[in-house]
Design a protein around this motif. Structure first.
Motif, PDB file in Angstrom:
ATOM      1  N   ARG B  12      13.650  40.193  42.184  1.00 38.08           N
ATOM      2  CA  ARG B  12      14.822  39.336  42.285  1.00 38.08           C
ATOM      3  C   ARG B  12      15.258  38.957  40.877  1.00 38.08           C
ATOM      4  N   ILE B  13      16.478  39.309  40.535  1.00 37.89           N
ATOM      5  CA  ILE B  13      17.053  38.889  39.259  1.00 37.89           C
ATOM      6  C   ILE B  13      18.225  37.983  39.583  1.00 37.89           C
ATOM      7  N   TYR B  14      18.155  36.744  39.127  1.00 34.67           N
ATOM      8  CA  TYR B  14      19.265  35.821  39.399  1.00 34.67           C
ATOM      9  C   TYR B  14      20.482  36.240  38.590  1.00 34.67           C
ATOM     10  N   PRO B  15      21.652  36.088  39.181  1.00 33.98           N
ATOM     11  CA  PRO B  15      22.873  36.445  38.437  1.00 33.98           C
ATOM     12  C   PRO B  15      22.930  35.658  37.131  1.00 33.98           C
ATOM     13  N   GLY B  16      23.299  36.341  36.082  1.00 30.95           N
ATOM     14  CA  GLY B  16      23.415  35.670  34.790  1.00 30.95           C
ATOM     15  C   GLY B  16      22.107  35.597  34.036  1.00 30.95           C
ATOM     16  N   LYS B  19      16.008  38.222  32.904  1.00 29.74           N
ATOM     17  CA  LYS B  19      14.604  38.280  33.250  1.00 29.74           C
ATOM     18  C   LYS B  19      14.449  38.101  34.764  1.00 29.74           C
ATOM     19  N   PRO B  20      13.700  38.975  35.400  1.00 31.24           N
ATOM     20  CA  PRO B  20      13.530  38.808  36.848  1.00 31.24           C
ATOM     21  C   PRO B  20      12.736  37.545  37.170  1.00 31.24           C
ATOM     22  N   ALA B  21      13.157  36.857  38.230  1.00 26.39           N
ATOM     23  CA  ALA B  21      12.388  35.705  38.697  1.00 26.39           C
ATOM     24  C   ALA B  21      11.145  36.199  39.431  1.00 26.39           C
ATOM     25  N   THR B  47      10.571  31.760  45.093  1.00 26.46           N
ATOM     26  CA  THR B  47      11.575  32.809  45.207  1.00 26.46           C
ATOM     27  C   THR B  47      11.045  33.944  46.082  1.00 26.46           C
ATOM     28  N   SER B  48       9.785  34.315  45.899  1.00 27.94           N
ATOM     29  CA  SER B  48       9.202  35.378  46.721  1.00 27.94           C
ATOM     30  C   SER B  48       9.270  35.009  48.196  1.00 27.94           C
ATOM     31  N   LEU B  49       8.915  33.758  48.483  1.00 30.92           N
ATOM     32  CA  LEU B  49       8.914  33.307  49.875  1.00 30.92           C
ATOM     33  C   LEU B  49      10.338  33.310  50.431  1.00 30.92           C
ATOM     34  N   ARG B  50      11.278  32.853  49.612  1.00 25.75           N
ATOM     35  CA  ARG B  50      12.665  32.793  50.067  1.00 25.75           C
ATOM     36  C   ARG B  50      13.259  34.184  50.238  1.00 25.75           C
ATOM     37  N   LYS B 211       2.528  34.522  37.842  1.00 24.75           N
ATOM     38  CA  LYS B 211       2.916  33.870  36.593  1.00 24.75           C
ATOM     39  C   LYS B 211       4.116  34.628  36.035  1.00 24.75           C
ATOM     40  N   ASP B 212       5.148  33.919  35.647  1.00 20.77           N
ATOM     41  CA  ASP B 212       6.359  34.509  35.092  1.00 20.77           C
ATOM     42  C   ASP B 212       6.898  35.652  35.953  1.00 20.77           C
TER      43      ASP B 212
END
Lengths: 307, 365
Positions: B12-16, B19-21, B47-50, B211-212
């Motif tokens: 998952r990479i958030y727009p903008g 770095k991937p979350a 984020t993984s759970l979502r 982590k990260d």
């Protein structure tokens, strides 16, 4: 927006100390809530003056509406000598007032319903969704508020004329929505922002689509915001004069704002009719407010989330 | 009903953001398993759970429930129930309506809904409160309603996003046990997010440490505790945390102040330089004396007496010491005085070694 917290009076250590000090006839310690006599007088005088300025015109209109036509233009200040309901009878039965009243009611009701529907959906979209042009749209909503009605009347008149809407109620409803919707969309967006987004997510997992979430979860929780919006849109349409005079051309299409002006032409104005009419038109607004304020309850979203 | 969940290189990479979350998460969760995602804030666990719940888009990779690819399905089509950190109960509905809402949307008939809500309410001790609004409930009761809303649906997977973090400490401990036993009983695959490693250790069948945005290690709680794959996992799992420090190596011995601690031959063989990062848990330290060449002195700063245990927090004494602070578990009720100088040595076989650069574990056999 409607949470009025009653002042909490806490007995502080200072106050208790003050009380004991007085008992011992020590020099008087001024308590936290104490005011000097001069300050009290000045404060109350100011408040009374402000109250008088606010209430006098309304009181004058109400008093005048009960005066016979012959008395109403006397410039010396006096209370009603010979109270009469004749003015009200004339307004209700000898003029077009009932027609105007009905016209206004229809226009205001449609403005209210359409205005809320548009403002709520737009506000929800602005609060919850990301879409291209979102910021631009919000700026447009703000900027349209900045133009005075006087400037807008002519172009909107032209548009209405081309659309063949002049002298119809629809023209007024549309014009009033252009005034009310941007402001209300901003306001409702602010209200929707206070409703936790997790509720939308829970609804999505429970099987609701975006509209279902809006309708079954968010709207019931936004009742206070919707009530204020309803009242605001109603008032926008109810007493409006400028658009009404410009767009409406036949006497039996007038709304109240335009119609009441007929009572006070430049020569031989009939103030007794105007004042009685002015008192009568406050009644529906009061009724709408009465129903709206019932929904102005704080804490609707309490308990849904924690933290 | 229960089924497996598979993350395949889910990213998952958030727009903008560059770095991937969540970065290429590969994770298999077995049927009926209780998997805990744990890590510091911002590690990508929520984020993984979502992503699994369908509340976040998956930028690349796939997520499967059983054999079903649900990567791009809408949340409601995934057959997942979620418990939110702040519960997200519908404030305008009663407890019963809250719990039955999903079934109502799904068109289940009213008597079935009532039966299932009642059953869940019995399990969770919520029967007396079914007609109340959420605001008339305590925090613990709201938490149970949120649980009830999830179990009424009998979903294939439970997602729980820090469901205990709004409870007070005591309630958290008891609810922790309740959730774990409820999950065993329902045998529903559960993915549970927490930042609290104690929750992770006590509840999970397996624990995934992130982590990260990167998965560090997945293992059973004891596996993580005994065989951390890197220094991050070693330091994150365990309370009080593992003592970690970087020391010089000379002739197969690590120099901890005045002490010369022998390193296993395999560790020395795997060393890339003349330094090593060592880790030892508080309970791996044993009281020793100045005579022992492998013992090092510690100045006791704070002693925590817990009754069953006592922990000594102190500073290592000596030149050139990187791991200044040391925590040691000591026998309770006969503890050294504050400021006392105490010698410790590391119990053989309980030493962890990590590469100084990468932090990866080195063999210690």
């Amino acid at each position: 927006m409607s949470s009025i917290t009653p002042p909490v009076i806490v007995e502080t250590d200072e106050m208790i100390a003050g009380a004991t000090a007085k008992d011992r006839r020590a020099p008087r310690v001024r308590r936290r809530s104490d005011r000097s006599v001069g300050a009290s007088v000045a404060l109350h005088a100011t408040l009374l003056l402000a109250t008088f300025i606010a209430l006098f015109p309304m009181a004058w209109v109400v008093l005048s509406s009960f005066k016979p036509a012959s008395e109403i233009r006397r410039s010396d200040i006096q209370f009603v000598v010979d109270p009469t309901l004749e003015n009200y009878r004339k307004v209700l039965f000898d003029t077009n007032f009932p027609t105007w009243f009905l016209n206004s009611l229809v226009v205001a009701a449609f403005t209210m319903v359409i205005g809320i529907a548009m403002a709520a959906t737009a506000g929800y979209a602005l609060s919850r969704f990301n879409f291209p042009g979102k910021r631009g749209l919000m700026w447009v909503f703000l900027i349209t508020q900045m133009f005075p009605v006087a400037i807008l009347i002519v172009p909107i008149y032209t548009i209405m004329a081309k659309a063949g809407l002049i002298d119809t109620k629809a023209s007024l409803v549309i014009a009033y929505c252009t005034v009310a919707v941007p402001f209300c969309a901003w306001m409702l967006r602010g209200y929707f922002d206070t409703i936790p987004k997790e509720l939308d997510e829970a609804a999505a997992l429970d099987g609701l689509g975006p509209f279902g979430t809006f309708w079954r979860v968010i709207l019931p929780l936004a009742r206070p915001g919707l009530a204020v919006t309803a009242f605001y849109t109603f008032l926008t349409a109810w007493g409006e004069v400028a658009y009404a005079i410009a767009f409406m051309q036949s006497d039996d299409h007038y709304t109240l704002g335009a119609g009441l002006q007929q009572f006070v032409p430049q020569f031989s104005p009939r103030w007794e009719l105007l004042t009685a009419g002015a008192v009568l038109i406050t009644i529906p607004a009061a009724i709408v407010f009465f129903f709206a304020q019932k929904h102005l309850v704080a804490g609707l979203t309490a308990g849904g989330t924690k933290g | 009903m229960s089924t497996s969940v598979t993350f395949e290189k889910a990213t998952r990479i958030y727009p903008g953001s560059e770095k991937p979350a969540v970065d290429g998460l590969d994770l298999e969760i077995a049927e009926g398993e209780f998997l805990v995602l744990v890590g510091p804030s911002g590690c990508g666990k929520s984020t993984s759970l979502r992503m699994l719940a369908g509340l976040e888009d998956v930028t690349s990779g796939r997520i499967l429930i059983g054999d079903r690819d649900i990567t791009h399905l809408r949340p409601k089509d995934r057959d997942i129930a979620m418990v939110f950190q702040n519960y997200a109960l519908y404030p305008h509905m009663s407890v019963g309506e809250n719990m039955g809402f999903a079934l109502k949307i799904a068109g289940v008939n009213k008597s079935d809904i009532d039966a299932r809500v009642l059953e869940a309410a019995k399990i969770l001790d919520l029967e007396p409160y079914l007609d109340r609004k959420p605001k008339a409930l305590s925090g613990g009761q709201r938490q149970r309603v949120a649980m009830g809303r999830a179990i009424v649906r009998q979903p294939q997977v439970f997602c729980m996003d820090e469901p205990l973090s709004n409870l007070d400490a005591k309630l958290r401990v008891s609810t922790r046990t309740q959730i774990a036993s409820l999950q065993r009983r329902l045998d529903t695959t559960t993915v549970y997010v927490t930042h609290d490693q104690v929750e992770a250790m006590t509840m999970g069948d397996r624990v995934a440490v992130l982590k990260d945005g990167l998965l560090q290690q997945v293992d059973t709680p004891l596996g993580l505790y005994d065989k951390p794959k890197n220094a991050f996992v070693a330091g994150f799992i365990g309370s009080p945390a593992m003592n970690l420090g970087t020391f010089c190596v000379e002739d197969g011995h690590a120099l901890i102040g005045e002490a010369r601690v022998p390193l296993p031959r395999s560790t020395v063989g795997a060393l890339k330089g003349d330094k090593v990062q060592l880790g030892f848990r508080p309970e791996a330290l044993v009281l020793s004396s100045a005579d022992d060449a492998a013992s090092f002195p510690v100045e006791a700063l704070v002693i925590e007496e817990l009754g069953s245990d006592a922990f000594l927090y102190g500073n290592m004494i000596g030149d050139d010491l990187r791991a200044d602070h040391v925590v040691a578990r000591i026998a309770p009720r006969s503890v050294p005085a504050k400021g006392a100088k105490v010698w410790f040595s590391i119990e053989p076989g309980r030493l962890h070694a990590f590469d100084v650069e990468s932090g990866d574990a080195l063999p210690t056999d």
